[in-house]
Scaffold this motif. Sequence first.
Motif, PDB file in Angstrom:
ATOM      1  N   ASN A   1       0.364  13.615  -2.002  1.00 57.96           N
ATOM      2  CA  ASN A   1       1.384  14.678  -1.847  1.00 57.96           C
ATOM      3  C   ASN A   1       2.431  14.673  -2.971  1.00 57.96           C
TER       4      ASN A   1
ATOM      5  N   LYS B   1       0.866  -1.190   0.000  1.00 54.29           N
ATOM      6  CA  LYS B   1       0.000   0.000   0.000  1.00 54.29           C
ATOM      7  C   LYS B   1       0.893   1.227   0.000  1.00 54.29           C
ATOM      8  N   ILE B   2       0.479   2.276  -0.691  1.00 56.90           N
ATOM      9  CA  ILE B   2       1.320   3.474  -0.728  1.00 56.90           C
ATOM     10  C   ILE B   2       0.874   4.483   0.322  1.00 56.90           C
ATOM     11  N   THR B   3       1.841   5.286   0.785  1.00 62.04           N
ATOM     12  CA  THR B   3       1.524   6.440   1.629  1.00 62.04           C
ATOM     13  C   THR B   3       1.272   7.635   0.703  1.00 62.04           C
ATOM     14  N   ASP B   4       0.926   8.772   1.300  1.00 61.12           N
ATOM     15  CA  ASP B   4       0.660   9.974   0.484  1.00 61.12           C
ATOM     16  C   ASP B   4       1.907  10.453  -0.251  1.00 61.12           C
ATOM     17  N   ASP B   5       3.099  10.049   0.229  1.00 65.07           N
ATOM     18  CA  ASP B   5       4.357  10.517  -0.375  1.00 65.07           C
ATOM     19  C   ASP B   5       4.965   9.493  -1.331  1.00 65.07           C
ATOM     20  N   GLN B   6       4.219   8.449  -1.634  1.00 70.52           N
ATOM     21  CA  GLN B   6       4.781   7.373  -2.468  1.00 70.52           C
ATOM     22  C   GLN B   6       4.009   7.203  -3.778  1.00 70.52           C
TER      23      GLN B   6
ATOM     24  N   ASP C   1      12.629  -1.351   3.165  1.00 71.05           N
ATOM     25  CA  ASP C   1      11.420  -1.398   3.983  1.00 71.05           C
ATOM     26  C   ASP C   1      11.753  -2.007   5.355  1.00 71.05           C
TER      27      ASP C   1
ATOM     28  N   ASP D   1       9.071   5.802  -2.309  1.00 71.40           N
ATOM     29  CA  ASP D   1       9.012   7.232  -1.977  1.00 71.40           C
ATOM     30  C   ASP D   1       9.305   8.053  -3.229  1.00 71.40           C
TER      31      ASP D   1
ATOM     32  N   GLY E   1       0.495   8.881  -4.720  1.00 71.34           N
ATOM     33  CA  GLY E   1       0.026   9.429  -3.447  1.00 71.34           C
ATOM     34  C   GLY E   1      -0.336  10.900  -3.586  1.00 71.34           C
TER      35      GLY E   1
END
Length: 319
Positions: free
Chosen positions: A79, A26-31, A96, A111, A77
Motif C-alpha cells: 500500500n 516483518k512489515i505490514t502493507d503500510d510499512q 512498537d 509506517d 509494503g
Amino acid sequence: MMKAAIINRFGDIQELHVVSDYPDPKITDDQVLIEVHATSINPIDYKARQGLLQGMFTWHFPVVLGWDVAGKIVAVGKNVTGFSVGERVFARPEIDPTGRFGSYASLMAVDANQLAKIPATITDAQAAAVPLAGETALQMLRRLQVGPGKKVLIQAGAGGVGSFAIQLAKSMGATVATTVSAVNIGLATELGADIVINYHEKRIQDVLTDYDAVLDSVGAVDDGIDILVPGGRLVTISANITPEQKERAKKEGKTVMTGWLEPDGKDLAELAEALKKDQLKVIIDSEFPLTTKGIQDAHTRIESHHARGKIIINVKEKD
Ligand SMILES: NC(=O)c1ccc[n+]([C@@H]2O[C@H](COP(=O)([O-])OP(=O)(O)OC[C@H]3O[C@@H](n4cnc5c(N)ncnc54)[C@H](OP(=O)(O)O)[C@@H]3O)[C@@H](O)[C@H]2O)c1
C-alpha cells in the motif's frame, strides 16, 4: 537474523547487550523495511530501560529500545506510495506495542506516514539526530503559537530538543531566551539565542519578564509561569502539571499544557527542507558503534543530563 541491542529485563545500563541472532521484523502493507544505518539516543530510552514506561506499554522481553532511525529502504509494503527501495529515509517510528522492535537494530519496520527522505547533503548520523528531538521542538513551538514578535524561553538550549527549538523559533521570527551551563553559552549564541542564561548563576525570573511562551523540558513549570505575560502559554515535555499549577495559571490568565510528540512524516519533511537549505544545524555530542560497550557508554552519556546536542549510534559500520 539481525544484530540488535536488547534488554532481557528492566534495570541499569548493564542490562543492555548486543546480539547477532535477533529475529528480523516483518512489515505490514503500510510499512517499509529500513536497513538502519544510524539511530540516536533520547532520554526516553533510559527511562524505558529502567522500566518507567510500564504504565504505558505491555512489552515482551527481549525488548529492543530506540526511536530514531536513519537508513535505506530495503522492502516496501504493497500500500506504500512515494517511497521506493534504495531511498535514504529517516523517521521517528511509532513505539512498537510489543517493545520487541526498536531502532537499536540492523533492520526496522516503519509506517510510511512517519517517513521523510534524507537530503543528499546530510549524513546518516546527522539524519538520525533529527526525528524525535526535531519533531518535538517543531510541534511544541506550534502549540506555543510562536511567531514574529513573540518572546519565547526554551529551557535546556544545549540539549537535543533545545538545540533544534532555538533554531526553529528564530526562523519563526521570535526573540529567544535559553538556559545553559557556562560551557554551552557560546553554542546557544551560535544557534541564534538572543538571551542566554547560565542557570547555575541566575534564575530565569531575575532576567526575563512578560514572555509569551515557555518550552519547558526541565520540569520547572512554576518558574515558567512566573515569567509569562497574561495570555502567555507554557508547554512542558518533561513534567506532569499539578492541579495547583493549573489553578494558578488559570487565575493569572495563562495557559499551561503537557506536550507529547506525535510522529509525523510531514513534519519531518519540513525539517528535512530546513536541513537542506542549511537553516537547521545538527549538533552531535558523541558517536558510538552498535556494540555492547558502545550502547552502554551512550546510555551513560544520556544519563549525565549534559549531552551537548545528540548522541548517535552508528548501526552500520561505515564503508
Ligand atoms: N514529551 C515528549 O514528547 C518529549 C519528547 C522529547 C523529549 N522529552 C523530554 O524532554 C527532556 C529533554 O529532552 P532532550 O532530548 O532535549 O534531553 P537531553 O538532550 O538529554 O538534554 C541534555 C541537556 O539538558 C541540559 N540541562 C540539564 N539540566 C538543566 C537545567 N536544570 N536547566 C537547563 N538545562 C539543563 C544540559 O545542558 P547543560 O550541559 O548546558 O547544563 C544538556 O545539554 C527529557 O526529559 C525528555 O524525556 C519529551
